[in-house]
Design an enzyme around this catalytic site. Sequence first.
Site, PDB file in Angstrom:
ATOM      1  N   TYR A 180      33.475  39.752  30.072  1.00  0.00           N
ATOM      2  CA  TYR A 180      34.838  40.037  30.287  1.00  0.00           C
ATOM      3  C   TYR A 180      35.242  39.869  31.924  1.00  0.00           C
ATOM      4  CZ  TYR A 180      39.026  42.739  30.764  1.00  0.00           C
ATOM      5  OH  TYR A 180      40.272  43.189  31.248  1.00  0.00           O
ATOM      6  N   LYS A 221      37.558  36.854  33.749  1.00  0.00           N
ATOM      7  CA  LYS A 221      38.908  37.272  34.559  1.00  0.00           C
ATOM      8  C   LYS A 221      38.604  36.460  36.104  1.00  0.00           C
ATOM      9  CE  LYS A 221      41.137  40.223  32.174  1.00  0.00           C
ATOM     10  NZ  LYS A 221      42.387  39.687  31.539  1.00  0.00           N
ATOM     11  N   SER A 269      41.790  42.126  36.902  1.00  0.00           N
ATOM     12  CA  SER A 269      41.273  43.492  36.546  1.00  0.00           C
ATOM     13  C   SER A 269      40.517  43.857  37.810  1.00  0.00           C
ATOM     14  CB  SER A 269      40.600  43.425  35.334  1.00  0.00           C
ATOM     15  OG  SER A 269      39.794  44.930  35.127  1.00  0.00           O
TER      16      SER A 269
HETATM   17  P1  NAD Z   1      46.015  44.697  24.519  1.00  0.00           P
HETATM   18  O1  NAD Z   1      44.805  44.104  23.760  1.00  0.00           O
HETATM   19  O2  NAD Z   1      46.952  45.953  23.777  1.00  0.00           O
HETATM   20  O3  NAD Z   1      46.791  43.487  24.709  1.00  0.00           O
HETATM   21  C1  NAD Z   1      46.488  42.183  24.687  1.00  0.00           C
HETATM   22  C2  NAD Z   1      47.289  41.002  23.620  1.00  0.00           C
HETATM   23  O4  NAD Z   1      46.711  39.883  23.451  1.00  0.00           O
HETATM   24  C3  NAD Z   1      47.174  41.679  22.122  1.00  0.00           C
HETATM   25  O5  NAD Z   1      48.400  41.981  21.749  1.00  0.00           O
HETATM   26  C4  NAD Z   1      46.331  40.785  21.390  1.00  0.00           C
HETATM   27  O6  NAD Z   1      46.929  40.574  20.005  1.00  0.00           O
HETATM   28  C5  NAD Z   1      47.034  39.441  22.289  1.00  0.00           C
HETATM   29  N1  NAD Z   1      46.018  38.306  22.257  1.00  0.00           N
HETATM   30  C6  NAD Z   1      44.500  38.459  22.150  1.00  0.00           C
HETATM   31  N2  NAD Z   1      44.144  37.106  22.187  1.00  0.00           N
HETATM   32  C7  NAD Z   1      45.234  36.265  21.884  1.00  0.00           C
HETATM   33  C8  NAD Z   1      45.178  34.967  21.511  1.00  0.00           C
HETATM   34  N3  NAD Z   1      44.299  34.233  21.666  1.00  0.00           N
HETATM   35  N4  NAD Z   1      46.483  34.355  21.329  1.00  0.00           N
HETATM   36  C9  NAD Z   1      47.586  35.190  21.508  1.00  0.00           C
HETATM   37  N5  NAD Z   1      47.560  36.447  21.829  1.00  0.00           N
HETATM   38  C10 NAD Z   1      46.329  36.958  21.939  1.00  0.00           C
HETATM   39  O7  NAD Z   1      45.366  44.786  25.863  1.00  0.00           O
HETATM   40  P2  NAD Z   1      46.371  45.420  27.230  1.00  0.00           P
HETATM   41  O8  NAD Z   1      45.675  46.764  27.621  1.00  0.00           O
HETATM   42  O9  NAD Z   1      47.792  45.280  26.935  1.00  0.00           O
HETATM   43  O10 NAD Z   1      45.825  44.148  28.380  1.00  0.00           O
HETATM   44  C11 NAD Z   1      46.549  43.080  28.612  1.00  0.00           C
HETATM   45  C12 NAD Z   1      45.872  42.124  29.569  1.00  0.00           C
HETATM   46  O11 NAD Z   1      45.394  42.914  30.655  1.00  0.00           O
HETATM   47  C13 NAD Z   1      44.634  41.759  29.066  1.00  0.00           C
HETATM   48  O12 NAD Z   1      44.388  40.349  29.526  1.00  0.00           O
HETATM   49  C14 NAD Z   1      43.649  42.856  29.707  1.00  0.00           C
HETATM   50  O13 NAD Z   1      42.236  42.178  29.838  1.00  0.00           O
HETATM   51  C15 NAD Z   1      44.241  43.154  31.059  1.00  0.00           C
HETATM   52  N6  NAD Z   1      43.900  44.338  31.709  1.00  0.00           N
HETATM   53  C16 NAD Z   1      43.879  45.218  31.007  1.00  0.00           C
HETATM   54  C17 NAD Z   1      43.507  46.414  31.562  1.00  0.00           C
HETATM   55  C18 NAD Z   1      43.722  47.977  30.536  1.00  0.00           C
HETATM   56  O14 NAD Z   1      43.045  48.833  31.222  1.00  0.00           O
HETATM   57  N7  NAD Z   1      44.361  47.945  29.713  1.00  0.00           N
HETATM   58  C19 NAD Z   1      42.964  46.434  32.853  1.00  0.00           C
HETATM   59  C20 NAD Z   1      42.966  45.442  33.306  1.00  0.00           C
HETATM   60  C21 NAD Z   1      43.291  44.058  32.909  1.00  0.00           C
HETATM   61  C1  UD1 Z   2      36.970  50.499  32.029  1.00  0.00           C
HETATM   62  C2  UD1 Z   2      36.403  49.218  31.810  1.00  0.00           C
HETATM   63  C3  UD1 Z   2      37.190  48.019  33.033  1.00  0.00           C
HETATM   64  C4  UD1 Z   2      38.612  48.429  32.745  1.00  0.00           C
HETATM   65  C5  UD1 Z   2      39.165  49.662  32.637  1.00  0.00           C
HETATM   66  C6  UD1 Z   2      40.702  49.623  32.529  1.00  0.00           C
HETATM   67  C7  UD1 Z   2      34.205  49.508  31.445  1.00  0.00           C
HETATM   68  C8  UD1 Z   2      32.952  49.546  32.093  1.00  0.00           C
HETATM   69  N1  UD1 Z   2      35.060  49.385  32.252  1.00  0.00           N
HETATM   70  O1  UD1 Z   2      36.941  51.265  33.282  1.00  0.00           O
HETATM   71  O2  UD1 Z   2      36.702  47.089  32.654  1.00  0.00           O
HETATM   72  O3  UD1 Z   2      39.194  47.370  33.683  1.00  0.00           O
HETATM   73  O4  UD1 Z   2      38.498  50.374  31.686  1.00  0.00           O
HETATM   74  O5  UD1 Z   2      41.066  50.836  31.712  1.00  0.00           O
HETATM   75  O6  UD1 Z   2      34.406  49.855  30.368  1.00  0.00           O
HETATM   76  N2  UD1 Z   2      34.959  58.915  30.924  1.00  0.00           N
HETATM   77  C9  UD1 Z   2      34.831  60.009  30.564  1.00  0.00           C
HETATM   78  N3  UD1 Z   2      34.521  60.240  28.920  1.00  0.00           N
HETATM   79  C10 UD1 Z   2      35.157  59.235  28.170  1.00  0.00           C
HETATM   80  C11 UD1 Z   2      35.742  58.213  28.585  1.00  0.00           C
HETATM   81  C12 UD1 Z   2      35.731  57.971  29.930  1.00  0.00           C
HETATM   82  O7  UD1 Z   2      34.038  61.119  30.864  1.00  0.00           O
HETATM   83  O8  UD1 Z   2      35.097  59.528  26.794  1.00  0.00           O
HETATM   84  C13 UD1 Z   2      35.014  58.675  32.368  1.00  0.00           C
HETATM   85  C14 UD1 Z   2      34.238  57.402  32.645  1.00  0.00           C
HETATM   86  O9  UD1 Z   2      33.102  57.867  33.058  1.00  0.00           O
HETATM   87  C15 UD1 Z   2      34.987  57.088  33.852  1.00  0.00           C
HETATM   88  C16 UD1 Z   2      36.624  57.385  33.679  1.00  0.00           C
HETATM   89  O10 UD1 Z   2      36.535  58.558  32.743  1.00  0.00           O
HETATM   90  O11 UD1 Z   2      34.583  58.063  35.034  1.00  0.00           O
HETATM   91  C17 UD1 Z   2      37.574  56.344  33.474  1.00  0.00           C
HETATM   92  O12 UD1 Z   2      37.033  55.459  32.290  1.00  0.00           O
HETATM   93  P1  UD1 Z   2      37.707  54.239  31.598  1.00  0.00           P
HETATM   94  O13 UD1 Z   2      38.902  54.987  30.754  1.00  0.00           O
HETATM   95  O14 UD1 Z   2      36.553  53.943  30.374  1.00  0.00           O
HETATM   96  O15 UD1 Z   2      37.526  53.417  32.722  1.00  0.00           O
HETATM   97  P2  UD1 Z   2      36.757  52.709  33.634  1.00  0.00           P
HETATM   98  O16 UD1 Z   2      35.475  53.109  33.200  1.00  0.00           O
HETATM   99  O17 UD1 Z   2      37.160  52.681  35.011  1.00  0.00           O
END
Ligand code: NAD
Ligand code: UD1
Length: 338
Positions: A149, A153, A125
């Site tokens: 978190y 990572k 991330s």
């Molecule tokens: P998500 O929660 O939708 O998906 C994660 C999945 O992992 C879920 O289906 C959950 O049930 C499963 N899981 C969690 N712990 C587990 C375990 N111990 N054993 C088996 N399954 C398990 O999240 P996502 O948004 O799809 O994210 C996927 C990955 O990408 C995560 O590692 C997250 O940290 C990373 N990531 C997500 C974002 C984002 O914004 N969505 C940003 C950066 C990184």
């Molecule tokens: C968050 C996570 C980051 C993760 C990312 C993935 C935190 C501190 N960081 O980042 O670890 O990788 O999501 O998607 O949680 N905002 C509003 N109103 C809202 C929600 C958000 O104004 O109700 C604004 C926030 O202030 C920011 C932008 O929208 O400027 C994006 O926010 P968000 O979607 O939560 O993502 P990040 O903060 O970038």
Amino acid sequence: MGRVLVTGGAGYIGSHVMVVLGRKGYRCVCLDNFSNSSPRAVERAQVLAPGAIEAVEADIRDTEALRRVLAGADISSVIHLAGLKAVGESVEKPALYRDNNVRGTQCLLEALAGSGVRTFVFSSSATVYGNATAMPIGEDAPTAPASPYGENKLEIERMLAKLAGEDPSWRVASLRYFNPVGAHESGTIGEHPSGTPNNLMPYVCQAAAGLRGPLRVFGTDYPTPDGTGIRDYIHVMDLAEGHMAALTALPLTPPGTVMTVNLGTGMGHSVLEVVDTFERVNGVKVPRELAGRRPGDVPICYADCSRARQLLRWSSRRTLEDMCRDAWRWQVLNPAGY
Ligand code: NAD
Ligand code: UD1
């Protein structure tokens, strides 16, 4: 070509990754404990990629279950997405996060050690960069995660680099995602956070649908053109294609390769730009109110994506308009999620 083990495949990103892979001829084994997802996401992914996805319910910390899966299925690579991802919750429950995310990955690697699988793609991330000041953020920028978190990572990235350093039969890609949003064009899979959404796009969708109160725009006095925070939003389908690009690129790299690659668009959009675009392309209103800054937020964050272009031959294709349109289609078709 062997199968791809997709841990966390039932989740938001994993379900899209499996569909992209499945439609390109890869076969996937989805391993998930459904702690933050629904089996229905897998069923719908199976409809979008017929015959390509098999599902196993298991926890990545259950090494024996992992060994059974590895012994029974013809797995040749892993995309490791399983993990807990709520930044705020990680501050409240750091031990839970370390156990699930870091120890979970250790268990997965332990199980893989006894198999022939040595190609590994990890969901990292942009949060590892913390409060970066120089934009765009390149992969060599200093890391300074500001939450357990984010620390998880970084610790996992380092664990993987050490592994490949000691045993060059491994090839590893750590993909640092910026802000994934949107949904598959069909509107049948997408993101459905439990409870009140913390992230911008899911909140915008639910506010537009009348399911939540007005969007609070967190911070209007940032040093940005309109005063609101700027992020690098990337369409989840582009992100999923980035995983396929990594899987394609890794086998062509020298043994022991560890690549750390940003997946973003390289462009920043402010909160108000996102909300205005969402209203324009979807013809709906997003009730909003201006609010103070959210603690911990950085003003601006967007990626330098040149390494992804160079190493993965990948770059994002979809626009902010596409992201808003596809997110809304998913919301309208699935107001209560899966
Ligand atoms: P998500 O929660 O939708 O998906 C994660 C999945 O992992 C879920 O289906 C959950 O049930 C499963 N899981 C969690 N712990 C587990 C375990 N111990 N054993 C088996 N399954 C398990 O999240 P996502 O948004 O799809 O994210 C996927 C990955 O990408 C995560 O590692 C997250 O940290 C990373 N990531 C997500 C974002 C984002 O914004 N969505 C940003 C950066 C990184
Ligand atoms: C968050 C996570 C980051 C993760 C990312 C993935 C935190 C501190 N960081 O980042 O670890 O990788 O999501 O998607 O949680 N905002 C509003 N109103 C809202 C929600 C958000 O104004 O109700 C604004 C926030 O202030 C920011 C932008 O929208 O400027 C994006 O926010 P968000 O979607 O939560 O993502 P990040 O903060 O970038």
